[in-house]
Scaffold this motif. Structure first.
Motif, PDB file in Angstrom:
ATOM      1  N   GLU A  51       0.821  -1.208   0.000  1.00  0.00           N
ATOM      2  CA  GLU A  51       0.000   0.000   0.000  1.00  0.00           C
ATOM      3  C   GLU A  51       0.857   1.261   0.000  1.00  0.00           C
ATOM      4  OE1 GLU A  51      -3.745   2.052   2.396  1.00  0.00           O
ATOM      5  OE2 GLU A  51      -3.127  -0.002   2.864  1.00  0.00           O
ATOM      6  N   PRO A  52       1.965   1.324   0.779  1.00  0.00           N
ATOM      7  CA  PRO A  52       2.819   2.519   0.705  1.00  0.00           C
ATOM      8  C   PRO A  52       3.397   2.736  -0.695  1.00  0.00           C
ATOM      9  CG  PRO A  52       3.263   1.321   2.728  1.00  0.00           C
ATOM     10  CD  PRO A  52       2.366   0.441   1.896  1.00  0.00           C
ATOM     11  N   ASP A  53       3.769   1.633  -1.381  1.00  0.00           N
ATOM     12  CA  ASP A  53       4.272   1.766  -2.759  1.00  0.00           C
ATOM     13  C   ASP A  53       3.241   2.457  -3.638  1.00  0.00           C
ATOM     14  OD1 ASP A  53       6.651   0.413  -2.283  1.00  0.00           O
ATOM     15  OD2 ASP A  53       5.859  -1.538  -2.891  1.00  0.00           O
ATOM     16  N   VAL A  54       2.008   1.923  -3.622  1.00  0.00           N
ATOM     17  CA  VAL A  54       0.956   2.443  -4.486  1.00  0.00           C
ATOM     18  C   VAL A  54       0.585   3.862  -4.082  1.00  0.00           C
ATOM     19  CG1 VAL A  54      -1.429   2.123  -5.253  1.00  0.00           C
ATOM     20  CG2 VAL A  54       0.074   0.151  -5.014  1.00  0.00           C
ATOM     21  N   SER A  55       0.513   4.113  -2.785  1.00  0.00           N
ATOM     22  CA  SER A  55       0.170   5.457  -2.317  1.00  0.00           C
ATOM     23  C   SER A  55       1.195   6.469  -2.806  1.00  0.00           C
ATOM     24  CB  SER A  55       0.102   5.465  -0.788  1.00  0.00           C
ATOM     25  OG  SER A  55      -0.202   6.765  -0.308  1.00  0.00           O
ATOM     26  N   GLY A  56       2.481   6.108  -2.695  1.00  0.00           N
ATOM     27  CA  GLY A  56       3.530   7.011  -3.148  1.00  0.00           C
ATOM     28  C   GLY A  56       3.486   7.252  -4.644  1.00  0.00           C
ATOM     29  N   MET A  57       3.242   6.187  -5.416  1.00  0.00           N
ATOM     30  CA  MET A  57       3.176   6.320  -6.868  1.00  0.00           C
ATOM     31  C   MET A  57       1.990   7.183  -7.283  1.00  0.00           C
ATOM     32  SD  MET A  57       4.217   2.401  -7.888  1.00  0.00           S
ATOM     33  CE  MET A  57       4.159   2.617  -9.679  1.00  0.00           C
ATOM     34  N   LEU A  58       0.834   6.954  -6.656  1.00  0.00           N
ATOM     35  CA  LEU A  58      -0.356   7.735  -7.000  1.00  0.00           C
ATOM     36  C   LEU A  58      -0.168   9.203  -6.634  1.00  0.00           C
ATOM     37  CD1 LEU A  58      -3.178   5.270  -5.860  1.00  0.00           C
ATOM     38  CD2 LEU A  58      -2.402   5.726  -8.197  1.00  0.00           C
ATOM     39  N   GLY A  59       0.476   9.452  -5.486  1.00  0.00           N
ATOM     40  CA  GLY A  59       0.741  10.835  -5.088  1.00  0.00           C
ATOM     41  C   GLY A  59       1.650  11.532  -6.093  1.00  0.00           C
ATOM     42  N   GLY A  62      -0.202  12.452  -9.154  1.00  0.00           N
ATOM     43  CA  GLY A  62      -1.289  13.402  -8.990  1.00  0.00           C
ATOM     44  C   GLY A  62      -2.669  12.788  -9.021  1.00  0.00           C
ATOM     45  N   ILE A  63      -2.767  11.498  -8.677  1.00  0.00           N
ATOM     46  CA  ILE A  63      -4.058  10.806  -8.689  1.00  0.00           C
ATOM     47  C   ILE A  63      -4.728  10.981  -7.327  1.00  0.00           C
ATOM     48  CG2 ILE A  63      -5.237   8.620  -9.055  1.00  0.00           C
ATOM     49  CD1 ILE A  63      -3.758   9.765 -11.511  1.00  0.00           C
ATOM     50  N   THR A  64      -5.921  11.525  -7.317  1.00  0.00           N
ATOM     51  CA  THR A  64      -6.639  11.785  -6.072  1.00  0.00           C
ATOM     52  C   THR A  64      -8.074  11.287  -6.194  1.00  0.00           C
ATOM     53  OG1 THR A  64      -7.310  13.980  -6.833  1.00  0.00           O
ATOM     54  CG2 THR A  64      -5.232  13.842  -5.616  1.00  0.00           C
ATOM     55  N   GLY A  65      -8.833  11.460  -5.117  1.00  0.00           N
ATOM     56  CA  GLY A  65     -10.261  11.167  -5.134  1.00  0.00           C
ATOM     57  C   GLY A  65     -10.598   9.695  -5.230  1.00  0.00           C
ATOM     58  N   PRO A  66     -11.772   9.379  -5.814  1.00  0.00           N
ATOM     59  CA  PRO A  66     -12.264   7.996  -5.857  1.00  0.00           C
ATOM     60  C   PRO A  66     -11.309   7.032  -6.561  1.00  0.00           C
ATOM     61  CG  PRO A  66     -14.014   9.530  -6.415  1.00  0.00           C
ATOM     62  CD  PRO A  66     -12.752  10.330  -6.356  1.00  0.00           C
TER      63      PRO A  66
END
Length: 283
Positions: A51-59, A62-66
């Motif tokens: 989850e930290p990997d994916v969270s960091g990549m999405l951040g 610039g991927i936010t919201g749903p």
């Protein structure tokens, strides 16, 4: 060990988001603070991301919201064979869950495909392109692609024999980009190497044929009678009556008689892929 369906689905989606953002793997790795090799392995599905990997990549993308929450929820879900059914928030149709159960229990599956490459054979990019052209809501696509890839795990079971009878138009109709089609055709070629998978192309030279009115999935079992699954846009159903099932069994038999042999089918797929790669694709 085969890559897990969840890892493949997440990797494909993260790769797509990175490309849309116009960021290289090395640049993303630098932004997230992890090795470039980790980004590469996550995108190919060779590494199940945390989850930290994916969270960091999405951040970093610039991927936010749903969309962000949906991908993080997928990351937290277990790799059990039925992971997509374990969370009601996925909202999958009840009939799809029933189909998944039947597919797991089947000993033989015959797939007659006349609209798109069969779902059990689709790559993530091809599946996404199909859903986009069919106007599936963007918020649902990632989950549905992951579900489709998850179903494909049954092809790893040597006790299930899968046969696809594919109209040639489907390997020649562009769905998505040239890259998407090249990847899809390469994937089909790889699947022909599996002893429990048979792919047969119904050539265009065969002209109009009995299978054009409806594709279908024929599932056969050890302990219960065969079942036919039919699907059309936003509806689907199962046929169990003997006379109905026999009608579809007859359709498959006729199509098998006009389809190319497996080796010839492989050659046809490879030739089409070469045309795609050369961008000299013609019907």
């Amino acid at each position: 060990m085969p890559r897990s369906p969840r890892a493949r689905a997440l990797g494909a989606e993260l790769r797509r988001l990175r490309r849309v953002a116009g960021i290289s793997q090395r640049e993303l790795a630098a932004r997230v603070g992890i090795a470039h090799s980790q980004i590469s392995r996550i995108e190919t599905g060779d590494r199940t991301p945390s989850e930290p990997d994916v969270s960091g990549m999405l951040g970093a993308l610039g991927i936010t919201g749903p969309e962000r929450e949906q991908l993080l929820a997928m990351t937290r879900t277990s790799d059990d064979a039925a992971w997509w059914e374990s969370d009601p928030s996925y909202g999958l149709p009840r009939q799809l869950s029933t189909l998944i159960d039947y597919e797991r229990r089947a000993t033989r599956i015959t797939d007659v495909a006349t609209l798109f490459i069969p779902g059990l054979l689709q790559t993530a990019a091809y599946a996404r392109a199909v859903m986009e052209v069919c106007h599936v809501p963007e918020r649902d696509i990632s989950t549905r692609v992951a579900t489709r890839l998850g179903r494909q795990g049954l092809l790893n079971n040597p006790s299930i024999h899968y046969e696809a009878l594919i109209d040639e138009i489907l390997i020649r109709r562009r769905v998505g980009s040239f890259e998407t089609m090249s990847e899809q055709l390469s994937h089909l070629l790889q699947l022909t190497e599996r002893p429990n998978v048979t792919l047969r192309i119904i050539p265009l030279a065969a002209g109009a044929h009995i299978g054009l009115d409806a594709g279908h999935l024929l599932l056969e079992f050890e302990t219960i009678g065969p079942i036919v699954h039919l699907e059309a846009r936003n509806t689907a159903g199962f046929l169990r009556e003997e006379h109905s099932v026999e009608d579809f069994r007859h359709v498959a038999k006729v199509l098998r008689s006009i389809a190319l042999e497996p080796a010839e089918s492989k050659e046809r797929i490879n030739r089409c892929r070469e045309e795609v790669d050369a961008k000299s694709w013609e019907l």
